[in-house]
Structure formats: C-alpha cells, structure tokens
Enzyme design. Structure first.
Site, PDB file in Angstrom:
ATOM      1  N   ARG A 247      10.410  -1.105  -5.023  1.00  0.00           N
ATOM      2  CA  ARG A 247       9.219  -1.148  -5.893  1.00  0.00           C
ATOM      3  C   ARG A 247       9.170   0.171  -6.671  1.00  0.00           C
ATOM      4  O   ARG A 247       9.498   1.224  -6.116  1.00  0.00           O
ATOM      5  CB  ARG A 247       7.922  -1.328  -5.077  1.00  0.00           C
ATOM      6  CG  ARG A 247       7.811  -2.693  -4.400  1.00  0.00           C
ATOM      7  CD  ARG A 247       6.423  -2.911  -3.805  1.00  0.00           C
ATOM      8  NE  ARG A 247       5.441  -3.269  -4.812  1.00  0.00           N
ATOM      9  CZ  ARG A 247       4.126  -3.390  -4.556  1.00  0.00           C
ATOM     10  NH1 ARG A 247       3.659  -3.160  -3.344  1.00  0.00           N
ATOM     11  NH2 ARG A 247       3.296  -3.728  -5.511  1.00  0.00           N
TER      12      ARG A 247
ATOM     13  N   GLY B 236       0.861  -1.174   0.000  1.00  0.00           N
ATOM     14  CA  GLY B 236       0.000   0.000   0.000  1.00  0.00           C
ATOM     15  C   GLY B 236       0.898   1.226   0.000  1.00  0.00           C
ATOM     16  O   GLY B 236       1.869   1.295   0.781  1.00  0.00           O
ATOM     17  N   ALA B 237       0.595   2.159  -0.894  1.00  0.00           N
ATOM     18  CA  ALA B 237       1.532   3.261  -1.144  1.00  0.00           C
ATOM     19  C   ALA B 237       1.985   4.014   0.118  1.00  0.00           C
ATOM     20  O   ALA B 237       3.198   4.147   0.357  1.00  0.00           O
ATOM     21  CB  ALA B 237       0.916   4.217  -2.170  1.00  0.00           C
TER      22      ALA B 237
ATOM     23  N   GLN C 294      -5.514  -8.931  -2.603  1.00  0.00           N
ATOM     24  CA  GLN C 294      -5.513  -7.962  -1.494  1.00  0.00           C
ATOM     25  C   GLN C 294      -6.940  -7.597  -1.068  1.00  0.00           C
ATOM     26  O   GLN C 294      -7.169  -7.209   0.073  1.00  0.00           O
ATOM     27  CB  GLN C 294      -4.767  -6.686  -1.892  1.00  0.00           C
ATOM     28  CG  GLN C 294      -3.265  -6.835  -1.997  1.00  0.00           C
ATOM     29  CD  GLN C 294      -2.818  -7.175  -3.394  1.00  0.00           C
ATOM     30  OE1 GLN C 294      -3.546  -7.825  -4.156  1.00  0.00           O
ATOM     31  NE2 GLN C 294      -1.621  -6.759  -3.766  1.00  0.00           N
TER      32      GLN C 294
ATOM     33  N   ASN D 174      -3.223   2.714  -9.972  1.00  0.00           N
ATOM     34  CA  ASN D 174      -3.624   1.922  -8.802  1.00  0.00           C
ATOM     35  C   ASN D 174      -3.570   0.456  -9.207  1.00  0.00           C
ATOM     36  O   ASN D 174      -3.251   0.122 -10.356  1.00  0.00           O
ATOM     37  CB  ASN D 174      -5.028   2.330  -8.335  1.00  0.00           C
ATOM     38  CG  ASN D 174      -5.381   1.748  -6.979  1.00  0.00           C
ATOM     39  OD1 ASN D 174      -4.595   1.849  -6.026  1.00  0.00           O
ATOM     40  ND2 ASN D 174      -6.533   1.112  -6.864  1.00  0.00           N
ATOM     41  N   LYS D 175      -3.886  -0.416  -8.276  1.00  0.00           N
ATOM     42  CA  LYS D 175      -3.797  -1.860  -8.496  1.00  0.00           C
ATOM     43  C   LYS D 175      -4.435  -2.277  -9.804  1.00  0.00           C
ATOM     44  O   LYS D 175      -5.502  -1.780 -10.180  1.00  0.00           O
ATOM     45  CB  LYS D 175      -4.479  -2.568  -7.309  1.00  0.00           C
ATOM     46  CG  LYS D 175      -4.500  -4.069  -7.345  1.00  0.00           C
ATOM     47  CD  LYS D 175      -3.151  -4.711  -7.554  1.00  0.00           C
ATOM     48  CE  LYS D 175      -2.122  -4.270  -6.542  1.00  0.00           C
ATOM     49  NZ  LYS D 175      -0.743  -4.676  -6.889  1.00  0.00           N
TER      50      LYS D 175
ATOM     51  N   ASP E 164      -1.525   4.786  -6.262  1.00  0.00           N
ATOM     52  CA  ASP E 164      -0.078   4.659  -6.019  1.00  0.00           C
ATOM     53  C   ASP E 164       0.704   5.839  -6.572  1.00  0.00           C
ATOM     54  O   ASP E 164       1.803   6.147  -6.110  1.00  0.00           O
ATOM     55  CB  ASP E 164       0.444   3.350  -6.616  1.00  0.00           C
ATOM     56  CG  ASP E 164      -0.038   2.187  -5.782  1.00  0.00           C
ATOM     57  OD1 ASP E 164      -1.194   1.765  -5.980  1.00  0.00           O
ATOM     58  OD2 ASP E 164       0.715   1.747  -4.893  1.00  0.00           O
TER      59      ASP E 164
HETATM   60  O1  MRU Z   1       0.624  -4.033  -4.606  1.00  0.00           O
HETATM   61  P1  MRU Z   1      -0.007  -3.330  -3.448  1.00  0.00           P
HETATM   62  O2  MRU Z   1      -0.799  -4.236  -2.566  1.00  0.00           O
HETATM   63  O3  MRU Z   1       0.990  -2.484  -2.689  1.00  0.00           O
HETATM   64  O4  MRU Z   1      -1.036  -2.321  -4.137  1.00  0.00           O
HETATM   65  C1  MRU Z   1      -1.769  -1.459  -3.305  1.00  0.00           C
HETATM   66  C2  MRU Z   1      -2.711  -0.590  -4.044  1.00  0.00           C
HETATM   67  O5  MRU Z   1      -2.807  -0.613  -5.246  1.00  0.00           O
HETATM   68  C3  MRU Z   1      -3.467   0.405  -3.221  1.00  0.00           C
HETATM   69  O6  MRU Z   1      -4.740   0.622  -3.748  1.00  0.00           O
HETATM   70  C4  MRU Z   1      -2.713   1.746  -3.215  1.00  0.00           C
HETATM   71  O7  MRU Z   1      -1.374   1.530  -2.857  1.00  0.00           O
HETATM   72  C5  MRU Z   1      -3.314   2.728  -2.311  1.00  0.00           C
HETATM   73  S1  MRU Z   1      -3.071   2.322  -0.601  1.00  0.00           S
HETATM   74  C6  MRU Z   1      -3.769   3.524   0.349  1.00  0.00           C
END
Ligand code: MRU
Length: 343
Positions: free
Chosen positions: A91, A48-49, A198, A249-250, A239
């Site tokens: 990352r 999560g960012a 997730q 985003n994801k 992100d």
């Molecule tokens: O690969 P991840 O689990 O780090 O991806 C997370 C996401 O895409 C979240 O939606 C994003 O980081 C926002 S978290 C507040």
C-alpha cells in the site's frame, strides 16, 4: 470486555484478526508467508497506518522462516531486504509501512558475517519491539489527547483509528479509552466511512464493545448533524503527515474538516511520530492510493451502479494544516506552525 488484539505474536505464530469480515464474524487467521501478509495488508484484513507497519515487520520475519537452517548471514540479510522491499509495495499512503520496514532493514544492516539464524532472530526482535512500542505510543497519545479533549463531551470521528488500527487502544480513539478509565464518558459520533465502512463496521464495533455510547451516521449527514446537534470536536487519525502539518487520512476526512471549520468545531489529528514524513514539505506530495472500482460499484455486497460506469476511488485525501486545530502525538501536542524536530 478485553480489547481485541488485531495482531499477535504467540511465540510461534503471527495471528491476525481478519477485519474484512467484521462485525459479522470474528475470524482469526495465522499468517504463514510474506505473500499472505502482503495480501492481508492489500485487502485490508489488517489496516490502519500503525498496524500496517507492525504487520509488515512480522511479514519480513515470515520470509526469514523460509530460509534453510544452513543459510548464512549474507543470504539472510539479502532475504530480509528483499522481503521488506516486496512488502513496501502493498500500500502506498501510510508512511508507517515504510518506517517499520526501514527499521527492520537497519536492524540487520552489517550482519552478513553472523549466522542466518541470528539475522532471523534480529528481524523477529525488531518486529516485537515495533509491536511493543506501538502499544506504548497508543497509551501516550491517549494521555495527551485526553488532557486536550477532557473539556468536551461529544466527539465526531471518521474511519477507524482505534484499537483495530494499531496494536492497542488506537490513536484518535485512545483519548476516549483513557477517558473511560478516568470516569469520563464521551459520546462519539461515528460516520460510516464509504466505501469500505471502516466507521460502521469497525469503529462502531470496538466502541460498543468497550461500552462507549455512540451514534452512527452516514458520511453525508455530517454537516447537518454538526449544524443541528452538539458536536464539540472532531478527532481523526492520519496515514501520513507532511512537514507543514498537512495530513492524509481516509477519504472524506478533508470534507469533514471543512464542515467542522464552517461550524466552528475544532478538528484534531492524533497520530504517532512514525506517521510524520518530514521529507515531504506539504501534503500535495503524499501518494494517494487508488483502489479497485468494485469497492464503489459493489461495496454493499451487490451491484449498486451500472456496468461500465467510470469510477474514481481514492482511498485517502489530504486535510490542509490550516484546518487542523492540533496534532496529538505520543511526544505531546503540536499546533501550527508545526515544528516536528522534537518528534
Ligand atoms: O484504508 P484504511 O482502513 O487502512 O485507512 C485507515 C485510516 O485512514 C486511519 O484513519 C489511519 O490509518 C489512522 S489509524 C490509527
């Protein structure tokens, strides 16, 4: 039930929740070295960012702890920069990682003439400040988001942008938690979020822990659910947000935004200002992480595709600004055309 703290500074140790084993196990882990923090970020133990940024800042501190007591300021500043540059390669997409590491580097800039211990303390202070500000940021997003969303009853979310993606109540889920405090219960449709789940592993877990009613669906059910059932709004995290409002985003978020547009459902993004990257004019410039093919071929704990199959596994996608009804930040609500100069 109190909200889980995915990262904590105990006063002596950096302790994380290993999110890869949720919801089957709740495993706390003390992270002792920058290499362990790199691995935790890379393998999504912390994810999560905003949480990646907080974790990386503490990762720099762990590098400082390895310095000898007699280390001077110049050596310590060098170590801080070197460790930050190393962690920055864990990352590529979430800009919060680089934002937090830059903050740590700025904090120690010019400290060459003080003692190494003072530099180490400055790094720790900055990491703790980032953690504290992250908590306040979540609350502010929750308040602004609730004002916008309170007229709705059913929200749809993707991936996890909740408490476990930040150090407090999250971004996309923060309005839901603020709603609970104010006596408003949203129903949240949670999609699984292939390939690493997730949504089902983490969002479903944390919302159920908080007593929020949810319905879990597979990603490929979103269009049908939006057509047949009442869905008032979609809210997701981000992100990285480019200057024009395009938001990474994801993976799967872009598809969900298209589905929402086709059904007349407003699509919101909630993210802190540290997620905005004004140096990129649009989303085509956002680096997209490509992850291991095993996540696609063996994601369910067993092989689900033939050996040798060609796989493409981008971890994120970019939703164009024109599909986004508004971006909720800790500084307020933004609509297109975006002017992020007040963030
Ligand atoms: O690969 P991840 O689990 O780090 O991806 C997370 C996401 O895409 C979240 O939606 C994003 O980081 C926002 S978290 C507040």
């Amino acid at each position: 039930m109190p909200r889980l703290k995915p990262i904590e500074w105990t006063g002596t140790d950096v302790v994380i929740v290993d999110q890869t084993v949720l919801p089957g196990a709740l495993r706390y882990e003390t992270v002792e070295t920058p290499e362990q923090m790199f691995d935790a970020i890379r393998r999504l133990k912390v994810r999560g960012a905003p949480l990646i940024g907080v974790s990386a800042a503490f990762g720099v501190y762990l590098g400082m702890k390895q310095l000898g007591v007699s280390a001077g300021g110049a050596e310590a500043v060098f170590r801080a920069r070197q460790t930050a540059d190393y962690l920055a390669t864990s990352r590529p997409t979430a800009v919060n990682l680089f934002w937090a590491l830059d903050r740590v580097k700025r904090r120690v800039a010019g400290m060459e003439s003080v003692s190494g211990q003072q530099v180490t303390q400055a790094v720790l202070d900055e990491a703790c400040a980032i953690l504290k500000e992250d908590r306040a940021m979540c609350r502010a997003i929750g308040e602004h988001g609730f004002e916008e969303l309170r007229r709705f009853d059913v929200l749809h979310t993707h991936c996890n942008a909740g408490g476990l993606a930040t150090s407090d109540m999250g971004t996309a889920l923060a309005p839901v938690y603020v709603g609970l405090e104010r006596g408003k219960t949203f129903h949240v449709i949670v999609d699984e979020t292939r390939p690493l789940l997730q949504g089902s592993r983490i969002t479903a877990f944390e919302l159920m822990q908080a007593g929020v009613p949810i319905t879990l669906i597979c990603d490929n059910m979103a269009a049908s659910v939006m057509k047949r059932r009442k869905v008032d709004a979609v809210i997701v995290g981000a992100d990285r947000i480019a200057a024009n409002g395009d938001a990474a985003n994801k993976i799967g978020t872009y598809g969900l935004a298209l589905i929402a547009r086709a059904h007349g459902v407003p699509f919101y993004v909630a993210a802190p200002s540290s997620t905005i990257d004004p140096s990129l004019c649009d989303g085509s410039l956002i680096p997209i992480e490509e992850r291991s093919e095993d996540e696609v071929t063996c994601g369910m704990g067993r092989r689900t595709a033939p050996e040798g199959v060609v796989v493409h596994n981008p971890a994120f996608d970019v939703t164009p600004a024109e599909l986004i009804a508004g971006i909720i930040t800790e500084r307020g609500f933004f609509r297109a055309p975006y002017d992020f100069s007040r963030v």
